[in-house]
Scaffold this motif. Structure first.
Motif, short mmCIF file in Angstrom:
data_model
loop_
_atom_site.label_atom_id
_atom_site.label_comp_id
_atom_site.label_asym_id
_atom_site.label_seq_id
_atom_site.Cartn_x
_atom_site.Cartn_y
_atom_site.Cartn_z
N ASN A 101 -18.57 3.85 -12.76
CA ASN A 101 -19.48 3.14 -13.64
C ASN A 101 -20.30 4.13 -14.46
O ASN A 101 -21.13 4.86 -13.92
CB ASN A 101 -20.41 2.26 -12.80
CG ASN A 101 -21.37 1.44 -13.62
OD1 ASN A 101 -21.42 1.55 -14.84
ND2 ASN A 101 -22.12 0.59 -12.96
N PRO A 102 -20.11 4.17 -15.79
CA PRO A 102 -20.86 5.11 -16.63
C PRO A 102 -22.38 4.91 -16.55
O PRO A 102 -23.13 5.86 -16.72
CB PRO A 102 -20.36 4.84 -18.04
CG PRO A 102 -19.13 4.03 -17.89
CD PRO A 102 -19.17 3.38 -16.56
N GLU A 103 -22.82 3.70 -16.29
CA GLU A 103 -24.26 3.45 -16.18
C GLU A 103 -24.85 4.12 -14.94
O GLU A 103 -26.03 4.43 -14.91
CB GLU A 103 -24.54 1.96 -16.17
CG GLU A 103 -24.24 1.31 -17.51
CD GLU A 103 -24.53 -0.18 -17.51
OE1 GLU A 103 -25.17 -0.68 -16.57
OE2 GLU A 103 -24.09 -0.84 -18.46
N PHE A 104 -24.05 4.33 -13.93
CA PHE A 104 -24.49 5.04 -12.74
C PHE A 104 -24.45 6.55 -12.96
O PHE A 104 -25.30 7.28 -12.50
CB PHE A 104 -23.60 4.66 -11.55
CG PHE A 104 -23.80 5.52 -10.33
CD1 PHE A 104 -25.00 5.55 -9.65
CD2 PHE A 104 -22.76 6.32 -9.87
CE1 PHE A 104 -25.17 6.36 -8.54
CE2 PHE A 104 -22.93 7.12 -8.76
CZ PHE A 104 -24.13 7.13 -8.09
N TRP A 106 -24.44 8.38 -16.05
CA TRP A 106 -25.17 8.99 -17.16
C TRP A 106 -26.48 8.27 -17.44
O TRP A 106 -26.62 7.08 -17.22
CB TRP A 106 -24.31 8.98 -18.43
CG TRP A 106 -22.98 9.61 -18.21
CD1 TRP A 106 -21.78 8.99 -18.14
CD2 TRP A 106 -22.71 11.00 -18.00
NE1 TRP A 106 -20.79 9.91 -17.90
CE2 TRP A 106 -21.33 11.15 -17.83
CE3 TRP A 106 -23.52 12.14 -17.97
CZ2 TRP A 106 -20.72 12.39 -17.60
CZ3 TRP A 106 -22.93 13.38 -17.74
CH2 TRP A 106 -21.54 13.48 -17.57
N ASN A 107 -27.45 9.01 -17.97
CA ASN A 107 -28.72 8.42 -18.40
C ASN A 107 -28.44 7.36 -19.46
O ASN A 107 -27.60 7.55 -20.33
CB ASN A 107 -29.65 9.48 -18.98
CG ASN A 107 -30.10 10.49 -17.95
OD1 ASN A 107 -29.95 10.29 -16.75
ND2 ASN A 107 -30.65 11.59 -18.41
N GLN A 108 -29.18 6.27 -19.40
CA GLN A 108 -29.04 5.19 -20.36
C GLN A 108 -30.31 5.10 -21.20
O GLN A 108 -31.37 4.71 -20.70
CB GLN A 108 -28.78 3.85 -19.65
CG GLN A 108 -27.56 3.85 -18.74
CD GLN A 108 -26.28 4.09 -19.50
OE1 GLN A 108 -26.02 3.46 -20.51
NE2 GLN A 108 -25.47 5.02 -19.02
N GLU A 110 -31.05 3.15 -23.73
CA GLU A 110 -31.50 1.78 -24.05
C GLU A 110 -32.37 1.21 -22.94
O GLU A 110 -33.40 0.60 -23.20
CB GLU A 110 -30.30 0.84 -24.26
CG GLU A 110 -29.24 1.30 -25.22
CD GLU A 110 -28.25 2.28 -24.61
OE1 GLU A 110 -27.75 2.07 -23.48
OE2 GLU A 110 -27.97 3.28 -25.27
N THR A 111 -31.95 1.39 -21.69
CA THR A 111 -32.70 0.83 -20.56
C THR A 111 -33.62 1.86 -19.90
O THR A 111 -34.33 1.53 -18.97
CB THR A 111 -31.73 0.28 -19.50
OG1 THR A 111 -30.87 1.35 -19.06
CG2 THR A 111 -30.91 -0.86 -20.05
N THR A 113 -32.90 4.28 -17.92
CA THR A 113 -32.57 4.51 -16.52
C THR A 113 -31.87 5.86 -16.37
O THR A 113 -31.20 6.33 -17.28
CB THR A 113 -31.66 3.40 -15.97
OG1 THR A 113 -30.48 3.33 -16.76
CG2 THR A 113 -32.36 2.07 -15.97
N GLY A 115 -29.14 8.34 -14.71
CA GLY A 115 -27.86 8.42 -14.03
C GLY A 115 -27.81 9.69 -13.20
O GLY A 115 -28.57 10.63 -13.43
N GLU A 120 -25.17 12.81 -21.11
CA GLU A 120 -23.71 12.82 -21.30
C GLU A 120 -23.21 14.07 -21.99
O GLU A 120 -22.02 14.32 -22.01
CB GLU A 120 -23.27 11.59 -22.09
CG GLU A 120 -22.97 10.42 -21.22
CD GLU A 120 -22.27 9.31 -21.97
OE1 GLU A 120 -21.02 9.34 -22.03
OE2 GLU A 120 -22.98 8.45 -22.48
#
Length: 145
Positions: A101-104, A106-108, A110-111, A113, A115, A120
């Motif tokens: 899961n890329p959301e887990f 890497w840093n996001q 938009e949200t 959060t 990673g 990236e």
């Protein structure tokens, strides 16, 4: 003085990877060190979710497996070996903390959060490095020897 310099460098490394992150640096008498960075929210699940081959929490098993695989240059650039070891040694949390899961990973932005691997822009080898460093730091922090 030297310990404070290492603390400062660990703090800088944590900030380099993004927000809400902790860097653990294990220092040795020789001047060498091991370092591993992880978002705060994953710290407890990672250290409590570890299970060795017999269902216990002996980090020696993971440490030895990683050392053998690393010496044989078995870690592939895509991180498949690290992912497989993650699923073996962290069976319960590997379902929620999914390396696929890329959301887990890497840093996001938009949200906002964090990673586990940070930004990236770091190379694909990051997953292997993160996992190898986890095994080494976990062994030194959590082993009874």
């Amino acid at each position: 003085r030297e310990v404070l310099q290492h603390c400062s460098k660990a703090e800088k490394k944590a900030k380099e990877y993004g927000r809400d992150r902790l860097a653990i640096r294990v220092l040795f008498n020789s001047g060498n060190y091991l370092q591993w960075a992880c978002p705060w929210k994953f710290l407890k699940p990672v250290f409590t979710g570890y299970r060795d081959r017999s269902g216990g929490q002996n980090w020696t098993h993971l440490y030895n497996d990683v050392a053998v695989l690393e010496s044989r240059h078995a870690f592939d650039p895509q991180g498949a070996i690290a992912q497989a070891l993650w699923e073996i040694y962290f069976p319960e949390i590997s379902k929620t903390l999914d390396f696929h899961n890329p959301e887990f990973l890497w840093n996001q932005a938009e949200t906002k959060t964090s990673g586990i691997l940070g930004k990236e822009e770091f190379p694909s080898q990051s997953l292997n490095d993160w996992f190898i460093n986890l095994a080494k730091v976990g062994f030194h922090l959590c082993s009874n020897t």
